[in-house]
Scaffold this motif. Structure first.
Motif, PDB file in Angstrom:
ATOM      1  N   UNK A 182      -2.869  10.319   4.941  1.00  0.00           N
ATOM      2  CA  UNK A 182      -1.824   9.529   4.333  1.00  0.00           C
ATOM      3  C   UNK A 182      -1.847   9.699   2.820  1.00  0.00           C
ATOM      4  N   UNK A 183      -0.715   9.525   2.210  1.00  0.00           N
ATOM      5  CA  UNK A 183      -0.663   9.550   0.754  1.00  0.00           C
ATOM      6  C   UNK A 183       0.180   8.402   0.283  1.00  0.00           C
ATOM      7  N   UNK A 184      -0.138   7.875  -0.871  1.00  0.00           N
ATOM      8  CA  UNK A 184       0.642   6.771  -1.394  1.00  0.00           C
ATOM      9  C   UNK A 184       0.853   6.926  -2.879  1.00  0.00           C
ATOM     10  N   UNK A 185      -0.240   6.780  -3.661  1.00  0.00           N
ATOM     11  CA  UNK A 185      -0.175   6.921  -5.112  1.00  0.00           C
ATOM     12  C   UNK A 185      -1.335   7.801  -5.551  1.00  0.00           C
ATOM     13  N   UNK A 186      -1.064   8.787  -6.401  1.00  0.00           N
ATOM     14  CA  UNK A 186      -2.119   9.659  -6.910  1.00  0.00           C
ATOM     15  C   UNK A 186      -2.112   9.591  -8.436  1.00  0.00           C
ATOM     16  N   UNK A 187      -3.236   9.994  -9.013  1.00  0.00           N
ATOM     17  CA  UNK A 187      -3.362   9.995 -10.468  1.00  0.00           C
ATOM     18  C   UNK A 187      -3.049  11.384 -10.998  1.00  0.00           C
ATOM     19  N   UNK A 188      -2.111  11.481 -11.944  1.00  0.00           N
ATOM     20  CA  UNK A 188      -1.777  12.750 -12.566  1.00  0.00           C
ATOM     21  C   UNK A 188      -2.353  12.822 -13.971  1.00  0.00           C
ATOM     22  N   UNK A 189      -2.609  14.039 -14.444  1.00  0.00           N
ATOM     23  CA  UNK A 189      -3.195  14.237 -15.784  1.00  0.00           C
ATOM     24  C   UNK A 189      -2.306  15.186 -16.579  1.00  0.00           C
ATOM     25  N   UNK A 190      -1.294  14.685 -17.254  1.00  0.00           N
ATOM     26  CA  UNK A 190      -0.398  15.537 -18.049  1.00  0.00           C
ATOM     27  C   UNK A 190      -1.065  15.974 -19.342  1.00  0.00           C
ATOM     28  N   UNK A 191      -0.345  16.795 -20.095  1.00  0.00           N
ATOM     29  CA  UNK A 191      -0.846  17.234 -21.394  1.00  0.00           C
ATOM     30  C   UNK A 191      -1.066  16.021 -22.291  1.00  0.00           C
TER      31      UNK A 191
ATOM     32  N   UNK B  26       5.199  -3.289   8.880  1.00  0.00           N
ATOM     33  CA  UNK B  26       5.628  -1.892   9.006  1.00  0.00           C
ATOM     34  C   UNK B  26       5.728  -1.251   7.635  1.00  0.00           C
ATOM     35  N   UNK B  27       5.428   0.051   7.522  1.00  0.00           N
ATOM     36  CA  UNK B  27       5.607   0.751   6.241  1.00  0.00           C
ATOM     37  C   UNK B  27       7.085   0.932   5.940  1.00  0.00           C
ATOM     38  N   UNK B  28       7.390   1.186   4.686  1.00  0.00           N
ATOM     39  CA  UNK B  28       8.789   1.331   4.279  1.00  0.00           C
ATOM     40  C   UNK B  28       9.445   2.538   4.942  1.00  0.00           C
ATOM     41  N   UNK B  29       8.648   3.511   5.393  1.00  0.00           N
ATOM     42  CA  UNK B  29       9.195   4.714   6.021  1.00  0.00           C
ATOM     43  C   UNK B  29       9.699   4.454   7.439  1.00  0.00           C
ATOM     44  N   UNK B  30       9.393   3.274   8.007  1.00  0.00           N
ATOM     45  CA  UNK B  30       9.847   2.969   9.361  1.00  0.00           C
ATOM     46  C   UNK B  30      11.239   2.353   9.316  1.00  0.00           C
ATOM     47  N   UNK B  31      12.204   2.921  10.040  1.00  0.00           N
ATOM     48  CA  UNK B  31      13.563   2.363  10.028  1.00  0.00           C
ATOM     49  C   UNK B  31      13.572   0.911  10.522  1.00  0.00           C
TER      50      UNK B  31
ATOM     51  N   UNK C   5      11.650   7.388  14.175  1.00  0.00           N
ATOM     52  CA  UNK C   5      12.036   7.525  12.773  1.00  0.00           C
ATOM     53  C   UNK C   5      10.843   7.563  11.856  1.00  0.00           C
ATOM     54  N   UNK C   6       9.831   6.729  12.138  1.00  0.00           N
ATOM     55  CA  UNK C   6       8.623   6.748  11.307  1.00  0.00           C
ATOM     56  C   UNK C   6       7.926   8.099  11.382  1.00  0.00           C
ATOM     57  N   UNK C   7       7.869   8.655  12.592  1.00  0.00           N
ATOM     58  CA  UNK C   7       7.226   9.970  12.751  1.00  0.00           C
ATOM     59  C   UNK C   7       7.987  11.038  11.968  1.00  0.00           C
ATOM     60  N   UNK C   8       9.298  11.036  12.118  1.00  0.00           N
ATOM     61  CA  UNK C   8      10.105  12.032  11.401  1.00  0.00           C
ATOM     62  C   UNK C   8       9.938  11.878   9.886  1.00  0.00           C
ATOM     63  N   UNK C   9       9.881  10.644   9.415  1.00  0.00           N
ATOM     64  CA  UNK C   9       9.810  10.409   7.973  1.00  0.00           C
ATOM     65  C   UNK C   9       8.429  10.627   7.375  1.00  0.00           C
ATOM     66  N   UNK C  10       7.410  10.774   8.207  1.00  0.00           N
ATOM     67  CA  UNK C  10       6.046  10.891   7.660  1.00  0.00           C
ATOM     68  C   UNK C  10       5.345  12.175   8.113  1.00  0.00           C
ATOM     69  N   UNK C  11       6.054  13.089   8.759  1.00  0.00           N
ATOM     70  CA  UNK C  11       5.422  14.334   9.196  1.00  0.00           C
ATOM     71  C   UNK C  11       5.050  15.212   7.993  1.00  0.00           C
TER      72      UNK C  11
ATOM     73  N   UNK D 204       3.832   9.277  -4.193  1.00  0.00           N
ATOM     74  CA  UNK D 204       4.026  10.371  -3.246  1.00  0.00           C
ATOM     75  C   UNK D 204       4.473   9.798  -1.914  1.00  0.00           C
ATOM     76  N   UNK D 205       5.061  10.649  -1.103  1.00  0.00           N
ATOM     77  CA  UNK D 205       5.555  10.208   0.194  1.00  0.00           C
ATOM     78  C   UNK D 205       4.392   9.968   1.156  1.00  0.00           C
ATOM     79  N   UNK D 206       4.547   8.966   2.022  1.00  0.00           N
ATOM     80  CA  UNK D 206       3.544   8.685   3.032  1.00  0.00           C
ATOM     81  C   UNK D 206       3.538   9.805   4.064  1.00  0.00           C
ATOM     82  N   UNK D 207       2.367  10.367   4.331  1.00  0.00           N
ATOM     83  CA  UNK D 207       2.217  11.426   5.317  1.00  0.00           C
ATOM     84  C   UNK D 207       1.151  11.010   6.319  1.00  0.00           C
TER      85      UNK D 207
END
Length: 249
Positions: free
Chosen positions: A1-10, A169-174, A243-249, A19-22
């Motif tokens: 699963x993914x939700x929020x990641x830390x990015x390191x810009x210049x 339910x997660x937001x990705x579930x209809x 719908x949840x499966x399709x949205x999180x594949x 990020x999208x839930x997987x």
């Protein structure tokens, strides 16, 4: 699963990037859709058969009742047993759902198989009995203690659902995902269904001893409402889960 990641810009300043839930669905086989439908219809059948017997009538075509109980009991037993023994919903972080859905389904499935066996082999005796409610009470009396125990278990599941808001339910579930920011709402709905089932189960032994009466009406209302809700909710989940499966594949 993914939700929020830390990015390191210049510049070295960390930023949060959504990020999208997987979900790796190969690690989390989900089939509580058919379990919910089977459990809901099973509750309605129990209410229907009980009401017929309490009115002193002989159910038409007892073999048909036996087949219906057997079909639903087999589905619930197989899926509940697999979920109870293998914990398929633990693969992506939902181990508690195996207890919530698997064990009650297994218990109800075995009870329905036992009822199907009785109706198939002893239906003639039931139809010929002068005191049908008394015969049912004497036959179901011993196993009613297990029904009582599972009723208490349903109360425990309901309490856990409210305490830990387990059913959001997660937001990705209809449909259901539209209420993701209100986790207590779905927790209250599902926990409320378990309360209804549990109340009927706890009262069941006392209904047998009383031979009907107002307690039987309370049990019928509890299981009838829960049966309708589980059936409709399970049918709806065929869309929302796909719908949840399709949205999180």
């Amino acid at each position: 699963m993914a939700g929020v990641v830390v990015g390191w810009p210049v510049g070295g300043v960390p930023v949060l990037v959504a990020t999208a839930l997987k979900i790796d669905w190969t690690k989390m086989p989900t089939y509580n859709t058919i379990m919910a439908v089977a459990a809901g219809v099973g509750l309605l059948l129990v209410v229907g058969l009980g009401r017929t017997l309490l009115h002193g009538k002989v159910p038409d075509h007892l073999e048909g009742w036996a087949l219906a109980f057997g079909v639903l009991g087999l589905i619930l037993t197989l899926t509940g047993l697999h979920m109870t023994l293998t914990w398929p919903l633990a693969g992506q972080g939902f181990p508690f759902d195996n207890i919530v859905f698997g064990e009650p389904s297994l218990a109800f499935g075995v009870l329905m198989l036992a009822a199907a066996l009785y109706l198939w082999h002893k239906g003639v005796l039931l139809a010929a009995a002068l005191d049908r409610t008394g015969l049912v009470a004497r036959t179901a009396g011993p196993v009613s203690l297990f029904v009582f125990g599972m009723g208490l278990a349903c109360f425990g599941i309901a309490a856990a659902g409210w305490t830990y808001t387990l059913f959001a339910a997660p937001v990705q579930e209809p449909i259901s995902g539209a209420f993701a920011d209100l986790p207590l709402l779905e927790a209250t709905f599902i926990s409320g269904l378990y309360v209804l089932v549990g109340l009927g189960a706890v009262l069941f032994p006392f209904v047998l001893r009383a031979g009907g009466g107002r307690l039987a009406t309370v049990v019928g209302v509890c299981w009838g409402l829960a049966g309708v809700a589980f059936t409709l909710f399970g049918a709806l989940n065929y869309f929302t889960h796909i719908g949840l499966i399709v949205n999180t594949m």
